[in-house]
Design an enzyme around this catalytic site. Structure first.
Site, PDB file in Angstrom:
ATOM      1  N   GLU A   1     -33.501 -40.543 -30.762  1.00 44.15           N
ATOM      2  CA  GLU A   1     -34.754 -40.204 -31.450  1.00 44.15           C
ATOM      3  C   GLU A   1     -34.550 -39.474 -32.783  1.00 44.15           C
ATOM      4  O   GLU A   1     -35.122 -38.422 -33.025  1.00 44.15           O
ATOM      5  CB  GLU A   1     -35.650 -39.376 -30.523  1.00 44.15           C
ATOM      6  CG  GLU A   1     -35.985 -40.093 -29.219  1.00 44.15           C
ATOM      7  CD  GLU A   1     -36.743 -39.219 -28.226  1.00 44.15           C
ATOM      8  OE1 GLU A   1     -37.080 -38.074 -28.587  1.00 44.15           O
ATOM      9  OE2 GLU A   1     -36.995 -39.680 -27.106  1.00 44.15           O
TER      10      GLU A   1
ATOM     11  N   GLU B   1     -35.233 -46.878 -20.878  1.00 49.43           N
ATOM     12  CA  GLU B   1     -36.069 -45.887 -20.183  1.00 49.43           C
ATOM     13  C   GLU B   1     -37.406 -46.502 -19.766  1.00 49.43           C
ATOM     14  O   GLU B   1     -38.469 -45.897 -19.941  1.00 49.43           O
ATOM     15  CB  GLU B   1     -36.297 -44.659 -21.086  1.00 49.43           C
ATOM     16  CG  GLU B   1     -35.005 -44.012 -21.565  1.00 49.43           C
ATOM     17  CD  GLU B   1     -35.224 -42.762 -22.408  1.00 49.43           C
ATOM     18  OE1 GLU B   1     -36.289 -42.133 -22.260  1.00 49.43           O
ATOM     19  OE2 GLU B   1     -34.324 -42.435 -23.209  1.00 49.43           O
TER      20      GLU B   1
END
Length: 583
Positions: free
Chosen positions: A186, A293
């Site tokens: 991220e 995820e």
């Protein structure tokens, strides 16, 4: 010693050797069987708790890709562990390998949880994804990595040394067990000018911290596959940034082997087509793609609430989403080489915690370890007829008259002709602050006045959106899209102390604001400079207004909006109302 009955004499020497070998072999096999009986944990033992008569998910895709699950070490025992190893061929440590968890102090390491996961994977021949060396989240923010004992900031060189020590230590310890690592997680922020999230790693090392992390990891073990992992990297603008970012590093010789697409998605967003477009876009880079995820919230919108249990429509809709995704991944198995769920049964999911704090059912197994309809979806079985769960709401329309005002948080005469709208759509919370809203326009600007009723104002939260504030959302082409479009979509936020923050493609230089307290709350007045259009009679834009309430607890406790009942205005213009410019 064996003897021949018919000769009553010892065997020849070479025969003695053979029989001795056979005796030893028989002993080893017998001992092994006894040890297996008493020390192994056979799946049959859990027949009453898990379904061993259904096809393992991993077997459906054994010719396509690894199917994994993210887990905590306390999920490896009993029926829960049996369910895990029956259906999955891969594992990811949900938290046990993250920076602060495994490395809480400079010379202190906490390997126990990660070791337990790796040992389980080794025992049952499961592939392990390492997750993750570098992440910005406060929960894994190790202050010692960035600050000295006296509070001063560490230098670039010191921080790089810490990063190298961290990465090298973990890669060396798990070199025979972890086949790939999420090196950086991220790092991209589509709303920053340079496209990079301003993390402590960025501040201490510089914008090249991502490249440096990959170089360190490759040096530590050139055989291990290295991935860049991110969320919502299916959104057109964010995926464009990520692709450009990764390509730039590849062109510079940075060793990157794959992209991780998290895919925390819902029953309502994003579309399968948007995910497919992203896979096709990333394919051009020549890298592997891991779905890292995956979970599908039962809700269609971010702050929906289901009382009791999900409806049949929600359950069927989710099952179709899983089926469509797995079909898409199989179609692209030449680049999609791992599909990992962020959990595997509904008794353990991050989606029930903050900020949502509601029940959710994102996985193919219930909390009693039994399969549900999404198991049939994920294993590509036939499903009941599709049912839609996304409600269609006709947007409100605000007709704004022409007028120009001074920005001083006062009610100029021009405001008297502007109709009053109210933020009466409550998307979350009970302790709600509402506002009366007015809008005007001229050739170059939109003007907004929001009168907020609030008897307990606070700006003590760390994040701007958590404080007592108002927000205005503007879509200059009224496209009502699932994600923001560059140059057209803007998020403005001003708190009661007149502190400005922005989102979407807004810049602080686009607005002028003023705020002041009143006897019943506060007033905020804003002028926004139009970017891609000029104000003219008959023009139609997308618009919404929002009030955030902080009750002094340091967090936002309620949200009131004018039109968008989904509370996804920060990332999607689809639920906004309409602004019509009139004389």
């Amino acid at each position: 010693m064996f003897r021949l009955k018919n000769e009553n004499k010892c065997l020849p020497k070479h025969s003695l050797l053979v029989h001795s070998f056979l005796q030893t072999l028989l002993f080893v096999i017998t001992f092994s069987m006894i040890m297996t009986l008493f020390s192994c944990d056979p799946l049959k033992k859990y027949d009453a708790k898990i379904e061993t008569d259904i096809t393992p998910i991993k077997d459906v895709f054994k010719e396509d890709f690894i199917v994994g699950a993210a887990i905590e070490p306390n999920q490896l025992e009993g029926a829960e562990g049996a369910l895990l190893r029956y259906h999955f061929s891969g594992l990811t440590a949900e938290n046990a390998m993250k920076f602060k968890t495994i490395h809480p102090k400079r010379k202190v390491w906490s390997f126990e949880k990660a070791d337990k996961i790796v040992k389980f994977a080794r025992k049952y021949d499961m592939k392990v994804r390492g997750h993750a060396f570098v992440w910005h989240h406060p929960a894994e923010h190790a202050h010692w990595a960035f600050l000295n004992m006296d509070g001063s900031k560490k230098s670039r060189e010191e921080t790089l040394e810490i990063l190298e020590e961290h990465i090298t230590t973990l890669m060396d310890r798990y070199k025979d067990d972890v086949y790939c690592w999420d090196v950086v997680n991220e790092a991209i922020d589509e709303y920053e000018k340079d496209g990079m999230r301003k993390t402590e790693w960025y501040r201490r090392i510089g914008p090249d911290y991502v490249a440096e992390a990959f170089k360190i990891a490759h040096k530590a073990d050139p055989k291990i596959k290295l991935f860049y992992n991110d969320y919502e990297n299916y959104k057109p603008n964010k995926r464009k940034l990520i692709k450009k970012f990764i390509k730039g590093m590849l062109d510079d010789g940075v060793p990157i082997h794959g992209i991780g697409m998290q895919l925390h998605i819902s029953n309502g967003f994003p579309s399968i087509e948007m995910i497919e477009d992203a896979i096709n876009d990333y394919r051009d880079l020549g890298l592997e793609i891991h779905i890292t995820e995956l979970d599908i919230s039962m809700y269609a919108h971010e702050y929906d609430k289901i009382d009791g249990t999900p409806s049949e429509a929600h359950i069927v809709h989710q099952a179709y989403r899983y089926k469509q995704l797995m079909e898409l991944f199989r179609k692209n198995k030449d680049v999609v080489t791992n599909v990992t769920l962020w959990g595997y049964h509904n008794g353990h999911t991050w989606l029930t915690g903050a900020p949502y704090n509601r029940p959710d059912w994102p996985f193919p197994f219930n909390d009693d370890f039994q399969s549900n309809l999404s198991y049939k979806g994920i294993t590509l079985q036939e499903l009941p007829p599709f049912q839609e769960v996304i409600e269609i709401h006709e947007p409100k329309t605000y007709e704004a008259p022409m007028g120009t005002v001074n920005i001083d948080a006062n009610m100029d005469a021009a405001w008297k002709k502007a109709p009053i709208g109210e933020t009466d759509v409550i998307t979350t919370g009970d302790n709600v602050s509402k506002a009366k809203v007015r809008t005007l326009w001229d050739k170059k600007h939109l003007y907004f006045l929001l009168e907020v009723e609030d008897d307990d104002m606070s700006v003590n939260a760390g994040e701007a959106y958590m404080n007592d504030s108002v927000e205005v959302f503007i879509d200059e082409n009224n496209a009502k899209t699932a994600s923001y479009e560059e140059g057209n979509d803007f998020q403005l936020r001003v708190d009661y102390e007149n502190k400005v923050s922005v989102g979407g493609y807004a810049d602080k230089g686009m607005i002028k604001s003023a705020a002041k307290k009143t006897a019943t709350g506060y007033i905020v007045e804003i002028a926004f400079a139009l970017q891609s259009i000029e104000g003219k009679e008959g023009a139609v834009l997308g618009i919404d207004y929002q009030v955030n309430n902080n009750d002094g607890s340091g967090s936002r406790v309620a949200i009131a909006k004018w039109n968008d009942f989904t509370n996804e205005s920060w990332r999607s213009t689809a639920g906004w109302g309409t602004l019509k410019l009139v004389k």
